[in-house]
Scaffold this motif. Structure first.
Motif, mmCIF file in Angstrom:
data_model
loop_
_atom_site.group_PDB
_atom_site.id
_atom_site.type_symbol
_atom_site.label_atom_id
_atom_site.label_comp_id
_atom_site.label_asym_id
_atom_site.label_seq_id
_atom_site.Cartn_x
_atom_site.Cartn_y
_atom_site.Cartn_z
ATOM 1 N N GLU A 77 24.249 23.988 40.618
ATOM 2 C CA GLU A 77 25.290 24.957 40.950
ATOM 3 C C GLU A 77 26.506 24.722 40.061
ATOM 4 O O GLU A 77 26.964 23.590 39.901
ATOM 5 C CB GLU A 77 25.704 24.831 42.413
ATOM 6 C CG GLU A 77 24.591 25.201 43.390
ATOM 7 C CD GLU A 77 25.049 25.134 44.832
ATOM 8 O OE1 GLU A 77 26.184 24.655 45.072
ATOM 9 O OE2 GLU A 77 24.282 25.549 45.721
ATOM 10 N N SER A 79 30.419 26.229 39.442
ATOM 11 C CA SER A 79 31.475 27.081 39.970
ATOM 12 C C SER A 79 32.646 27.085 38.995
ATOM 13 O O SER A 79 33.158 26.027 38.626
ATOM 14 C CB SER A 79 31.945 26.564 41.346
ATOM 15 O OG SER A 79 33.020 27.343 41.840
ATOM 16 N N SER A 81 36.391 28.955 38.382
ATOM 17 C CA SER A 81 37.445 29.806 38.929
ATOM 18 C C SER A 81 38.767 29.406 38.284
ATOM 19 O O SER A 81 38.833 28.391 37.572
ATOM 20 C CB SER A 81 37.529 29.640 40.456
ATOM 21 O OG SER A 81 38.183 28.429 40.793
ATOM 22 N N ALA A 138 24.027 33.327 50.411
ATOM 23 C CA ALA A 138 24.723 33.696 49.182
ATOM 24 C C ALA A 138 25.955 34.541 49.486
ATOM 25 O O ALA A 138 27.017 34.366 48.873
ATOM 26 C CB ALA A 138 23.775 34.443 48.247
ATOM 27 N N GLN A 139 25.843 35.451 50.444
ATOM 28 C CA GLN A 139 26.977 36.274 50.838
ATOM 29 C C GLN A 139 28.071 35.429 51.491
ATOM 30 O O GLN A 139 29.264 35.650 51.263
ATOM 31 C CB GLN A 139 26.521 37.378 51.798
ATOM 32 C CG GLN A 139 25.695 38.470 51.142
ATOM 33 C CD GLN A 139 26.470 39.204 50.049
ATOM 34 O OE1 GLN A 139 27.652 39.521 50.209
ATOM 35 N NE2 GLN A 139 25.802 39.472 48.937
ATOM 36 N N GLN A 141 28.642 32.243 50.885
ATOM 37 C CA GLN A 141 29.275 31.469 49.813
ATOM 38 C C GLN A 141 30.271 32.324 49.042
ATOM 39 O O GLN A 141 31.354 31.858 48.669
ATOM 40 C CB GLN A 141 28.209 30.908 48.875
ATOM 41 C CG GLN A 141 27.379 29.797 49.487
ATOM 42 C CD GLN A 141 26.319 29.294 48.531
ATOM 43 O OE1 GLN A 141 25.649 30.079 47.856
ATOM 44 N NE2 GLN A 141 26.143 27.994 48.467
ATOM 45 N N LYS A 142 29.900 33.588 48.801
ATOM 46 C CA LYS A 142 30.794 34.508 48.094
ATOM 47 C C LYS A 142 32.072 34.727 48.893
ATOM 48 O O LYS A 142 33.182 34.696 48.343
ATOM 49 C CB LYS A 142 30.082 35.833 47.855
ATOM 50 C CG LYS A 142 30.905 36.860 47.104
ATOM 51 C CD LYS A 142 30.116 38.139 46.872
ATOM 52 C CE LYS A 142 30.943 39.183 46.139
ATOM 53 N NZ LYS A 142 30.173 40.439 45.915
ATOM 54 N N GLN A 143 31.932 34.925 50.208
ATOM 55 C CA GLN A 143 33.098 35.143 51.051
ATOM 56 C C GLN A 143 33.979 33.900 51.110
ATOM 57 O O GLN A 143 35.208 33.984 51.067
ATOM 58 C CB GLN A 143 32.662 35.541 52.470
ATOM 59 C CG GLN A 143 33.800 35.835 53.429
ATOM 60 C CD GLN A 143 34.697 36.968 52.949
ATOM 61 O OE1 GLN A 143 34.207 37.927 52.354
ATOM 62 N NE2 GLN A 143 35.997 36.856 53.192
ATOM 63 N N GLN A 145 34.297 31.692 48.769
ATOM 64 C CA GLN A 145 34.985 31.591 47.485
ATOM 65 C C GLN A 145 36.198 32.513 47.446
ATOM 66 O O GLN A 145 37.259 32.136 46.928
ATOM 67 C CB GLN A 145 34.018 31.937 46.345
ATOM 68 C CG GLN A 145 34.582 31.739 44.945
ATOM 69 C CD GLN A 145 34.784 30.279 44.593
ATOM 70 O OE1 GLN A 145 34.312 29.399 45.302
ATOM 71 N NE2 GLN A 145 35.471 30.027 43.501
ATOM 72 N N VAL A 146 36.059 33.715 48.007
ATOM 73 C CA VAL A 146 37.183 34.651 48.063
ATOM 74 C C VAL A 146 38.310 34.073 48.913
ATOM 75 O O VAL A 146 39.487 34.084 48.530
ATOM 76 C CB VAL A 146 36.727 36.012 48.640
ATOM 77 C CG1 VAL A 146 37.941 36.905 48.920
ATOM 78 C CG2 VAL A 146 35.784 36.711 47.668
#
Length: 230
Positions: A77, A79, A81, A138-139, A141-143, A145-146
């Motif tokens: 993984e 990441s 940002s 996955a969704q 994890q995306k949330q 991150q936001v």
């Protein structure tokens, strides 16, 4: 394996294509060469590197020909940002010898075929369920991150209000990401130890940072209680 090293290895397009081929089934050198349109000599070089890294392994068939297959089950993984760059490599254990026995025992052929079909359909349903759970994860994890990005933005705004100088801003930002020794902070910020310690001491007196002792070293971190009671 060091995740950075694995990332370097997979940075080559042909090595990624080799991994993709072997993820479908084991292949001989000649097969890989033909599928990728790359000479056998270059393929052997790539395979050697992948094998040394522990990503693939080779076996010999009855005709004494070498074939290659994926050796490990792992997850890499990365990441990236505005506030972080992290890599994590996870080895996921899987014992192929413990897959369980088929529910089909010694029965007449039609009955065995029916049970095999039923068993296959159940496995297919289970696989679909796991795929759905992977998509849900996955969704999530995306949330996360936001939310992390939004919270870091708010933290940076707060740091600008409480910091008395640019060094304090940088120190608080570094410690937001992870606790660290004074030596690590000096290295990351390219500042003299005396400047780092002077600012850390001042921040500690004001209740923003604190340190703990690990392996006879001081590790600085943001105070867990914050500044509400100060």
């Amino acid at each position: 394996m060091d995740p950075a090293k694995l990332l370097d290895i997979l940075g080559n397009e042909n090595r990624r294509k080799i991994i993709q081929l072997l993820a479908n089934r084991p292949c001989y050198v000649s097969e890989i060469s033909g599928r990728l349109g790359v000479g056998p000599k270059a393929i052997i070089s790539h395979l050697s590197l992948l094998e040394q890294a522990g990503l693939i392994e080779c076996s010999v068939d009855e005709q004494r020909r070498k074939y290659f297959n994926i050796a490990n089950n792992m997850r890499l993984e990365v990441s990236v940002s505005p506030y972080a760059y992290t890599m994590a490599l996870q080895d996921i254990g899987f014992d192929r010898e413990k897959k369980g026995e088929s529910p089909v025992a010694e029965k007449d052929e039609p009955a065995a075929r029916d049970e095999s079909s039923c068993f296959f359909l159940k496995l297919s349903d289970r696989l679909k369920e796991l795929k759905e759970r992977q998509e849900e994860l996955a969704q999530m994890q995306k949330q996360l991150q936001v939310e992390y990005m939004e919270l870091m933005d708010r933290c940076l705004d707060s740091i600008e209000e409480i910091a008395r100088n640019p060094v304090e801003c940088e120190l608080l930002f570094e410690l937001l990401k992870n606790e660290a020794t004074a030596a690590v902070l000096c290295y990351n910020l390219h500042l003299h130890p005396s400047i780092i310690m002077s600012n850390l001491t001042d921040l500690a007196e004001r209740g923003f940072v604190e340190y703990t002792i690990k392996n006879n070293q001081q590790y600085w971190r943001i105070c867990e209680t914050g500044v509400e009671n100060k």
